[in-house]
Scaffold this motif. Structure first.
Motif, PDB file in Angstrom:
ATOM      1  N   MET A 108       0.835  -1.180   0.000  1.00  0.00           N
ATOM      2  CA  MET A 108       0.000   0.000   0.000  1.00  0.00           C
ATOM      3  C   MET A 108       0.880   1.244   0.000  1.00  0.00           C
ATOM      4  O   MET A 108       1.850   1.306   0.739  1.00  0.00           O
ATOM      5  CB  MET A 108      -0.875   0.031   1.247  1.00  0.00           C
ATOM      6  CG  MET A 108      -2.011  -0.936   1.255  1.00  0.00           C
ATOM      7  SD  MET A 108      -3.094  -0.653   2.658  1.00  0.00           S
ATOM      8  CE  MET A 108      -2.888  -2.210   3.482  1.00  0.00           C
ATOM      9  N   ASP A 109       0.517   2.186  -0.814  1.00  0.00           N
ATOM     10  CA  ASP A 109       1.227   3.461  -0.865  1.00  0.00           C
ATOM     11  C   ASP A 109       0.277   4.574  -0.430  1.00  0.00           C
ATOM     12  O   ASP A 109      -0.889   4.607  -0.834  1.00  0.00           O
ATOM     13  CB  ASP A 109       1.707   3.757  -2.291  1.00  0.00           C
ATOM     14  CG  ASP A 109       2.766   2.769  -2.756  1.00  0.00           C
ATOM     15  OD1 ASP A 109       3.604   2.367  -1.926  1.00  0.00           O
ATOM     16  OD2 ASP A 109       2.736   2.402  -3.943  1.00  0.00           O
ATOM     17  N   PHE A 110       0.804   5.499   0.376  1.00  0.00           N
ATOM     18  CA  PHE A 110       0.031   6.640   0.862  1.00  0.00           C
ATOM     19  C   PHE A 110       0.772   7.906   0.490  1.00  0.00           C
ATOM     20  O   PHE A 110       2.001   7.972   0.605  1.00  0.00           O
ATOM     21  CB  PHE A 110      -0.145   6.559   2.387  1.00  0.00           C
ATOM     22  CG  PHE A 110      -0.938   5.362   2.817  1.00  0.00           C
ATOM     23  CD1 PHE A 110      -2.304   5.462   3.029  1.00  0.00           C
ATOM     24  CD2 PHE A 110      -0.338   4.126   2.995  1.00  0.00           C
ATOM     25  CE1 PHE A 110      -3.052   4.358   3.418  1.00  0.00           C
ATOM     26  CE2 PHE A 110      -1.062   3.015   3.385  1.00  0.00           C
ATOM     27  CZ  PHE A 110      -2.421   3.140   3.596  1.00  0.00           C
ATOM     28  N   TYR A 111       0.026   8.915   0.043  1.00  0.00           N
ATOM     29  CA  TYR A 111       0.625  10.162  -0.414  1.00  0.00           C
ATOM     30  C   TYR A 111       0.047  11.328   0.367  1.00  0.00           C
ATOM     31  O   TYR A 111      -1.167  11.413   0.577  1.00  0.00           O
ATOM     32  CB  TYR A 111       0.354  10.369  -1.912  1.00  0.00           C
ATOM     33  CG  TYR A 111       0.925   9.253  -2.747  1.00  0.00           C
ATOM     34  CD1 TYR A 111       2.251   9.278  -3.162  1.00  0.00           C
ATOM     35  CD2 TYR A 111       0.143   8.157  -3.098  1.00  0.00           C
ATOM     36  CE1 TYR A 111       2.788   8.245  -3.920  1.00  0.00           C
ATOM     37  CE2 TYR A 111       0.665   7.121  -3.851  1.00  0.00           C
ATOM     38  CZ  TYR A 111       1.990   7.169  -4.261  1.00  0.00           C
ATOM     39  OH  TYR A 111       2.509   6.146  -4.992  1.00  0.00           O
ATOM     40  N   ILE A 112       0.913  12.227   0.761  1.00  0.00           N
ATOM     41  CA  ILE A 112       0.481  13.425   1.470  1.00  0.00           C
ATOM     42  C   ILE A 112      -0.226  14.337   0.477  1.00  0.00           C
ATOM     43  O   ILE A 112       0.152  14.422  -0.688  1.00  0.00           O
ATOM     44  CB  ILE A 112       1.699  14.134   2.132  1.00  0.00           C
ATOM     45  CG1 ILE A 112       1.244  15.162   3.155  1.00  0.00           C
ATOM     46  CG2 ILE A 112       2.598  14.766   1.125  1.00  0.00           C
ATOM     47  CD1 ILE A 112       0.884  14.583   4.468  1.00  0.00           C
ATOM     48  N   LYS A 113      -1.289  14.956   0.922  1.00  0.00           N
ATOM     49  CA  LYS A 113      -1.968  15.969   0.116  1.00  0.00           C
ATOM     50  C   LYS A 113      -2.193  17.161   1.029  1.00  0.00           C
ATOM     51  O   LYS A 113      -1.894  17.111   2.216  1.00  0.00           O
ATOM     52  CB  LYS A 113      -3.264  15.440  -0.501  1.00  0.00           C
ATOM     53  CG  LYS A 113      -4.294  14.977   0.484  1.00  0.00           C
ATOM     54  CD  LYS A 113      -5.548  14.495  -0.224  1.00  0.00           C
ATOM     55  CE  LYS A 113      -6.681  14.487   0.785  1.00  0.00           C
ATOM     56  NZ  LYS A 113      -7.895  15.033   0.334  1.00  0.00           N
ATOM     57  N   GLU A 114      -2.714  18.232   0.507  1.00  0.00           N
ATOM     58  CA  GLU A 114      -2.812  19.469   1.280  1.00  0.00           C
ATOM     59  C   GLU A 114      -3.532  19.301   2.613  1.00  0.00           C
ATOM     60  O   GLU A 114      -3.081  19.778   3.641  1.00  0.00           O
ATOM     61  CB  GLU A 114      -3.522  20.555   0.456  1.00  0.00           C
ATOM     62  CG  GLU A 114      -3.537  21.895   1.155  1.00  0.00           C
ATOM     63  CD  GLU A 114      -4.132  22.975   0.286  1.00  0.00           C
ATOM     64  OE1 GLU A 114      -4.648  23.939   0.871  1.00  0.00           O
ATOM     65  OE2 GLU A 114      -4.086  22.868  -0.954  1.00  0.00           O
ATOM     66  N   ASP A 115      -4.651  18.572   2.617  1.00  0.00           N
ATOM     67  CA  ASP A 115      -5.452  18.459   3.832  1.00  0.00           C
ATOM     68  C   ASP A 115      -5.529  17.043   4.376  1.00  0.00           C
ATOM     69  O   ASP A 115      -6.489  16.697   5.059  1.00  0.00           O
ATOM     70  CB  ASP A 115      -6.873  18.975   3.558  1.00  0.00           C
ATOM     71  CG  ASP A 115      -6.882  20.450   3.223  1.00  0.00           C
ATOM     72  OD1 ASP A 115      -6.294  21.226   3.990  1.00  0.00           O
ATOM     73  OD2 ASP A 115      -7.469  20.809   2.188  1.00  0.00           O
ATOM     74  N   GLY A 116      -4.547  16.203   4.069  1.00  0.00           N
ATOM     75  CA  GLY A 116      -4.582  14.841   4.582  1.00  0.00           C
ATOM     76  C   GLY A 116      -3.696  13.906   3.798  1.00  0.00           C
ATOM     77  O   GLY A 116      -2.606  14.271   3.364  1.00  0.00           O
ATOM     78  N   VAL A 117      -4.204  12.699   3.610  1.00  0.00           N
ATOM     79  CA  VAL A 117      -3.450  11.627   2.952  1.00  0.00           C
ATOM     80  C   VAL A 117      -4.365  10.964   1.927  1.00  0.00           C
ATOM     81  O   VAL A 117      -5.573  10.879   2.126  1.00  0.00           O
ATOM     82  CB  VAL A 117      -2.995  10.588   4.013  1.00  0.00           C
ATOM     83  CG1 VAL A 117      -2.304   9.408   3.365  1.00  0.00           C
ATOM     84  CG2 VAL A 117      -2.111  11.244   5.053  1.00  0.00           C
ATOM     85  N   ARG A 118      -3.773  10.473   0.851  1.00  0.00           N
ATOM     86  CA  ARG A 118      -4.542   9.791  -0.196  1.00  0.00           C
ATOM     87  C   ARG A 118      -3.878   8.455  -0.511  1.00  0.00           C
ATOM     88  O   ARG A 118      -2.660   8.332  -0.525  1.00  0.00           O
ATOM     89  CB  ARG A 118      -4.609  10.643  -1.444  1.00  0.00           C
ATOM     90  CG  ARG A 118      -5.291   9.933  -2.619  1.00  0.00           C
ATOM     91  CD  ARG A 118      -5.555  10.862  -3.777  1.00  0.00           C
ATOM     92  NE  ARG A 118      -6.606  11.794  -3.372  1.00  0.00           N
ATOM     93  CZ  ARG A 118      -6.742  13.018  -3.864  1.00  0.00           C
ATOM     94  NH1 ARG A 118      -5.908  13.480  -4.768  1.00  0.00           N
ATOM     95  NH2 ARG A 118      -7.722  13.793  -3.463  1.00  0.00           N
ATOM     96  N   THR A 119      -4.708   7.471  -0.769  1.00  0.00           N
ATOM     97  CA  THR A 119      -4.240   6.178  -1.247  1.00  0.00           C
ATOM     98  C   THR A 119      -5.239   5.660  -2.265  1.00  0.00           C
ATOM     99  O   THR A 119      -6.366   6.173  -2.352  1.00  0.00           O
ATOM    100  CB  THR A 119      -4.054   5.161  -0.088  1.00  0.00           C
ATOM    101  OG1 THR A 119      -3.418   3.979  -0.587  1.00  0.00           O
ATOM    102  CG2 THR A 119      -5.373   4.811   0.572  1.00  0.00           C
ATOM    103  N   SER A 120      -4.832   4.695  -3.038  1.00  0.00           N
ATOM    104  CA  SER A 120      -5.723   4.091  -4.029  1.00  0.00           C
ATOM    105  C   SER A 120      -5.668   2.580  -3.917  1.00  0.00           C
ATOM    106  O   SER A 120      -4.609   2.007  -3.648  1.00  0.00           O
ATOM    107  CB  SER A 120      -5.328   4.510  -5.447  1.00  0.00           C
ATOM    108  OG  SER A 120      -5.538   5.890  -5.626  1.00  0.00           O
ATOM    109  N   PHE A 121      -6.817   1.974  -4.120  1.00  0.00           N
ATOM    110  CA  PHE A 121      -6.943   0.522  -4.123  1.00  0.00           C
ATOM    111  C   PHE A 121      -7.689   0.119  -5.378  1.00  0.00           C
ATOM    112  O   PHE A 121      -8.123   0.974  -6.154  1.00  0.00           O
ATOM    113  CB  PHE A 121      -7.718   0.052  -2.872  1.00  0.00           C
ATOM    114  CG  PHE A 121      -7.044   0.444  -1.584  1.00  0.00           C
ATOM    115  CD1 PHE A 121      -5.903  -0.204  -1.143  1.00  0.00           C
ATOM    116  CD2 PHE A 121      -7.556   1.487  -0.818  1.00  0.00           C
ATOM    117  CE1 PHE A 121      -5.298   0.155   0.046  1.00  0.00           C
ATOM    118  CE2 PHE A 121      -6.954   1.856   0.376  1.00  0.00           C
ATOM    119  CZ  PHE A 121      -5.822   1.189   0.808  1.00  0.00           C
TER     120      PHE A 121
END
Length: 130
Positions: free
Chosen positions: A1-14
């Motif tokens: 699983m990969d998680f990416y920082i974004k302006e207001d939190g974190v994003r991941t895709s499945f």
């Protein structure tokens, strides 16, 4: 699983899609919501498999989660009360309760938090009439 920082939190895709996580509900799911959803979703899913395998007929199952958090300890989740409401015809409450205990022992998410979060499960049967 990969998680990416974004302006207001974190994003991941499945495979199913994108998931945004944030402490602010306007920008994503809150981490505690995801934790509770994981426990409740796993619990009801395992329970359903057990009932279906035993060919127990029911019309509907609903689970309500009541969460207690401790604001003195980083607002950690201390307990999750899962209240199962099953609607159906000629329901055997004793058998349904026994199956609920079996599902709890076989739910990976409940077992993952067993030593840190108290998970209590209760059952209510609603008998339908034709």
């Amino acid at each position: 699983m990969d998680f990416y920082i974004k302006e207001d939190g974190v994003r991941t895709s499945f495979e199913y899609g994108q998931l945004d996580i944030s402490g602010d509900e306007l920008h994503g799911y809150r981490p505690y919501q995801l934790m509770v959803a994981s426990v409740a979703g796993c619990s009801i899913g395992v329970y359903r498999k057990i009932l279906d395998k035993q060919k127990i007929n029911y019309e509907d199952i609903k689970v309500t989660a009541d969460v207690k958090r401790n604001s003195d300890e980083a607002n950690r989740i201390e307990s999750i009360h899962l209240h199962f409401v099953i609607k159906g015809y000629r329901l055997n409450q004793d058998k349904l309760l026994k199956n609920l205990e079996i599902s709890s022992k076989n739910c990976s998410m409940v077992q993952s938090v067993v030593n840190s979060i108290k998970v209590e499960e209760t059952l209510e049967c609603i008998e339908l009439s034709k």
